[in-house]
Enzyme design. Structure first.
Site, mmCIF file in Angstrom:
data_model
loop_
_atom_site.group_PDB
_atom_site.id
_atom_site.type_symbol
_atom_site.label_atom_id
_atom_site.label_comp_id
_atom_site.label_asym_id
_atom_site.label_seq_id
_atom_site.Cartn_x
_atom_site.Cartn_y
_atom_site.Cartn_z
ATOM 1 N N PRO A 114 0.792 -1.229 0.000
ATOM 2 C CA PRO A 114 0.000 0.000 0.000
ATOM 3 C C PRO A 114 0.825 1.281 0.000
ATOM 4 O O PRO A 114 0.264 2.363 -0.176
ATOM 5 C CB PRO A 114 -0.779 -0.111 1.313
ATOM 6 C CG PRO A 114 0.148 -0.846 2.232
ATOM 7 C CD PRO A 114 0.890 -1.827 1.356
ATOM 8 N N SER A 115 2.137 1.205 0.219
ATOM 9 C CA SER A 115 2.924 2.424 0.419
ATOM 10 C C SER A 115 3.277 3.085 -0.908
ATOM 11 O O SER A 115 3.080 2.517 -1.981
ATOM 12 C CB SER A 115 4.212 2.103 1.197
ATOM 13 O OG SER A 115 5.196 1.603 0.325
ATOM 14 N N CYS A 116 3.845 4.280 -0.817
ATOM 15 C CA CYS A 116 4.247 5.008 -2.022
ATOM 16 C C CYS A 116 5.659 4.658 -2.463
ATOM 17 O O CYS A 116 6.262 5.370 -3.262
ATOM 18 C CB CYS A 116 4.119 6.508 -1.789
ATOM 19 S SG CYS A 116 2.463 7.074 -2.188
ATOM 20 N N ASP A 117 6.199 3.573 -1.922
ATOM 21 C CA ASP A 117 7.527 3.116 -2.281
ATOM 22 C C ASP A 117 7.349 1.858 -3.133
ATOM 23 O O ASP A 117 6.575 0.983 -2.756
ATOM 24 C CB ASP A 117 8.282 2.781 -0.984
ATOM 25 C CG ASP A 117 9.763 2.598 -1.205
ATOM 26 O OD1 ASP A 117 10.133 2.089 -2.284
ATOM 27 O OD2 ASP A 117 10.520 2.940 -0.309
ATOM 28 N N ASN A 135 5.045 4.791 6.096
ATOM 29 C CA ASN A 135 4.048 5.506 5.304
ATOM 30 C C ASN A 135 2.664 5.525 5.965
ATOM 31 O O ASN A 135 1.651 5.759 5.315
ATOM 32 C CB ASN A 135 3.929 4.866 3.906
ATOM 33 C CG ASN A 135 4.118 5.847 2.759
ATOM 34 O OD1 ASN A 135 3.999 5.470 1.598
ATOM 35 N ND2 ASN A 135 4.418 7.095 3.043
#
Ligand SMILES: *Cc1c(COP(=O)(O)O)cnc(C)c1O
Length: 395
Positions: free
Chosen positions: A342-345, A383
């Site tokens: 789910p993270s932006c990484d 995040n």
């Protein structure tokens, strides 16, 4: 094992590692918010019993770092296991569930001095070392303690080798145990770790042979060891077949008979992964399905950072068994997905080319089996996505 999904008719083949009480149909009926880790404590107890039957001479000291849920620690303790810790924090978790520190091994070989002192204060009396520096540190802050030396062994048959970071060369171990004696410590034993998820049974035999040679040399110094610690590394089933604990037990039991000059009073092992990996399933939801440059991507509410770190460390080396909550799973065509977190990484991506139903969409659940080891103990809130909750089923 087979399970029939309601309303579908055909009997579907589910992955062999699916815990009896946590089949996809059972999981699909659980309405708790995701992500969560669903565990089966009876299966944990069974693993300890089966280990004890396969290795009757060997006492299990469960490696706390693998999964430190209090329910698991209590179950291990109720099965008569001792424990292995790497820090005072882990010892405190054990004390909180009533474990006697005297029954705990501190096997990290390079420890904070303050942790050694506090552990000794609590009643822990056995510490691992693999260097002069650590022996001096232990003698300074916990005088008179028992020490066991970690030797470097061949860990090339494992998925996670550990012998570069830890372990004295075999020829050095004898000098270290002599030095321990000079420092007023008790030269107590030897230990090794064949590497985590070790599929080569010969690794244990070779390591025991190496320990046997050191024990023989030490007899000439008038040092007789009380403990041989076989470490961890016992494998769990993910996508591929691994040797059974009975096969490993046969190899170890005969190596102990054939390769040691005498039998130490205490033979222990420090299993982690083998005891818990297959006893829990990660349940996640699809946040979105997108097509990126011709690839199908599934975005889940769990990723490498908040629960499935080992997917990153083992890219392409093993597959976690996957299933979904879709009623048409096993009926419709499956297509390969890139399964990410789910993270932006982008490095929280867990699986590449994972086959799941072509119909997967937002809100469907994905079940990731063999997720009981090295998942929550690694998880961060990166995040703003917290680690999954843990639930244990009753049966
Ligand atoms: C991690 C660890 C273990 C457990 O290893 P597994 O591969 O999970 O069995 C045992 N002993 C030590 C010292 C460890 O660091």
């Amino acid at each position: 094992m087979t399970a029939s999904l309601t309303g579908l008719g055909p009997i579907l083949e589910t992955p062999p590692t699916w815990p009896e009480g946590l089949t996809p149909e059972v999981l699909a009926a659980i309405e708790l918010p995701t992500p969560f880790l669903a565990g089966d404590l009876r299966m944990v107890a069974d693993r300890f019993q089966r280990f004890a039957r396969a290795l009757p001479r060997v006492r299990a000291h469960y490696a706390v770092k693998c999964n430190s849920a209090p329910e698991i620690l209590r179950t291990a303790s109720a099965q008569g296991a001792g424990f292995e810790v790497a820090s005072i924090g882990e010892l405190r978790m054990l004390q909180a569930v009533g474990v006697d520190p005297a029954d705990v091994l501190y096997s990290n070989t390079v420890k904070p001095a303050a942790h050694i002192a506090q552990a000794a204060e609590a009643g822990l009396w056995r510490f691992a070392a693999d260097s002069e520096g650590e022996l001096h540190k232990i003698a300074r802050v916990a005088p008179g303690s028992a020490v066991y030396i970690r030797i470097r062994v061949d860990d090339s048959g494992s998925v996670f080798p550990l012998s570069r970071k830890f372990g004295a060369e075999a020829h050095h171990a004898r000098a270290l145990l002599q030095e321990a004696k000079r420092l007023g410590l008790q030269p107590y034993g030897l230990t090794f770790h064949v590497g985590s998820q070790c599929a080569a049974t010969s690794a244990w035999r070779q390591a025991i042979a190496s320990a046997g040679r050191i024990m023989r040399n030490l007899q000439q110094d008038g040092i007789r060891l009380e403990m041989l610690d076989l470490g961890g590394g016992f494998p769990a089933r993910y996508g591929d077949a691994v040797p059974s604990i009975e096969q490993i037990g046969d190899v170890i039991e005969s190596a102990l008979d054939e390769l040691l000059p005498y039998e130490p009073l205490l033979i222990v092992a420090e299993p982690g992964r083998h005891m818990v990996a297959e006893t829990a399933v990660m349940v996640a939801s699809v946040l979105g399905r997108e097509e990126r440059a011709g690839e199908e991507w599934l975005y889940l509410d769990v990723g490498a950072y908040n629960g499935l770190m080992e997917t990153q460390q083992t890219v392409g080396q093993w597959r976690f068994p996957l299933w979904s909550s879709r009623a048409d799973h096993g009926v419709v065509e499956q297509v390969p997905y890139t399964v990410t977190g789910p993270s932006c990484d982008s490095s929280d991506t867990m699986f590449y080319g994972a086959p799941l139903p072509v119909t997967m969409s937002e809100g469907d659940r994905v079940f990731i089996a063999s997720a009981g080891a090295y998942t929550l103990s690694y998880a961060s809130s990166f995040n703003g996505f917290p680690p999954p909750a843990t639930y244990f089923i009753e049966r």
